[in-house]
Design an enzyme around this catalytic site. Sequence first.
Site, PDB file in Angstrom:
ATOM      1  CE  LYS A 111      50.790  71.611 -44.290  1.00 10.02           C
ATOM      2  NZ  LYS A 111      49.691  72.329 -43.750  1.00 10.02           N
TER       3      LYS A 111
HETATM    4  C1  LIG Z   1      48.868  72.454 -42.821  1.00 15.86           C
HETATM    5  C2  LIG Z   1      48.252  73.494 -42.414  1.00 15.86           C
HETATM    6  C3  LIG Z   1      48.170  73.781 -40.821  1.00 15.86           C
HETATM    7  C4  LIG Z   1      48.488  72.789 -39.923  1.00 15.86           C
HETATM    8  O1  LIG Z   1      49.727  72.573 -39.817  1.00 15.86           O
HETATM    9  P1  LIG Z   1      50.236  71.090 -39.012  1.00 15.86           P
HETATM   10  O2  LIG Z   1      51.625  71.268 -39.331  1.00 15.86           O
HETATM   11  O3  LIG Z   1      49.662  70.052 -39.794  1.00 15.86           O
HETATM   12  O4  LIG Z   1      49.819  71.216 -37.790  1.00 15.86           O
HETATM   13  C5  LIG Z   1      47.551  74.912 -40.570  1.00 15.86           C
HETATM   14  N1  LIG Z   1      47.398  75.933 -41.461  1.00 15.86           N
HETATM   15  C6  LIG Z   1      47.565  75.673 -42.804  1.00 15.86           C
HETATM   16  C7  LIG Z   1      47.058  76.510 -43.828  1.00 15.86           C
HETATM   17  C8  LIG Z   1      48.018  74.542 -43.238  1.00 15.86           C
HETATM   18  O5  LIG Z   1      48.101  74.249 -44.747  1.00 15.86           O
END
Ligand SMILES: *Cc1c(COP(=O)(O)O)cnc(C)c1O
Length: 456
Positions: A111
Amino acid sequence: MKYISTRDNTKEYNFEQVFIKGLADDGGLYVPKLLKKFSTEELLKFKNLNYNALSTEIITLFLEDFISKEDLSSLINKSYSTFREKEVVKISSIGEIKLLELFHGPTLAFKDVAMQLIGNLYEYYLSKNDKKINIVVATSGDTGAAAIESIKGKSNLNIFVLHPNNKISSVQRKLMTTVVENNVFNIAIDGNFDDCQNIVKNMFFDLEFSKSINMSGVNSINWARIIIQTVYYFYTYFRLDKKNLSFSVPTGNFGDIFAGYISKKMGLPINKLIVATNENDILHRAISKGDYISKKVKETISPSMDIQLASNFERLIYYINNSDSQITSNIMKKIKLNSYQIDKSSLEIIQKDFLSEACNKEETLSIIKKNYEENNKILDPHTAVGVGVAEKLSVNDCVVLSTAHPCKFPDAINEAINKHEKLPEELEHLLNKDENFEVLKNNTEEVKQFIKSRIK
Ligand SMILES: *Cc1c(COP(=O)(O)O)cnc(C)c1O
């Protein structure tokens, strides 16, 4: 570039509206009116660019009426200077499988790649507009920390983060709740992630409330996050220099994998996009057999994917129905009543681009154990789901998106290999810092009151 809403494609919006509002007033999600498609020659020009330069080239297409290419380029450089890897992401291998490591930013999950830039885009916007903005966001664990890290201390911005109480890992929580800047507010909701996301949606649609506080959102439906995330698909393609790569993507809200889909629509020659889920397998059921009925959220060892309502799926519905916003609206009504089954012809269209599988807890733990023993590599539980799914489907030339650093999930790692994965040195101090958060009921009014009381 002009944008429209998935539920009404007659009205046009510019990027500023898309970015600051996040969600259209009609409840739909923003998508570009027309998506740029690169020719093979155009793609070739990007081949040798470094990560930041490639980001600039791709992202500028979507933001041209918001920020000049030069200014964007310097924001990108500033944003990614916080990463531990100079090239932002890193490609490694375990056997035949490639890992695209996306967790080298300040809060140890993918993120950060989008969020670091988004914080600076807000700052840029506010430097030209005399406004105060309150960001409200729901998190399944990682978005919150990444958003806080990018917004903390910035002037004219507050951030309120709702996380499901006791349902995220202690490291995930501490990355959010030990931040001392006074524009950061953490709220633990007695409920699950979908409850948190619902409260945020309710507040958005209470227009009197959301306008009164200049509410803005950075959750995974924010279009800016999607386009920023397309860059690493392009980057991987150029670095591995192989046509027909497939990507296995640990999926919750269908955001990260949707960025892959957009990359493919923009001309990147991707073979399959593989949806990898944990026991919350609605997206796997949907893509393998059309079953989009949501069930109760299960708590798993990969909490950032403990989601049943994958918000970004609406964008896929829009595209597979030939950008028809009337059909999309009707389907979204069915989804709201939890009575949507994907029809056969739509499913065929989806399966041209997507594959899916799920891994349960035992499988995930054994993937972590096996890779530690055989490759001396510790995978975080989300990445392990991606790897497990890639192995089950045995697709050639598969890249797994490695979405988090294993130290964020110490209990799962300990259970798998009886070992404590340490935090990077610069984050160790977190463990002993005081935490600050408010526990609230799963009730929109209570959260509204809390927010109002803090912004006075
Ligand atoms: C948010 C997240 C996901 C999922 O991502 P999306 O964009 O919601 O599909 C997978 N792995 C980790 C570690 C995350 O923080």
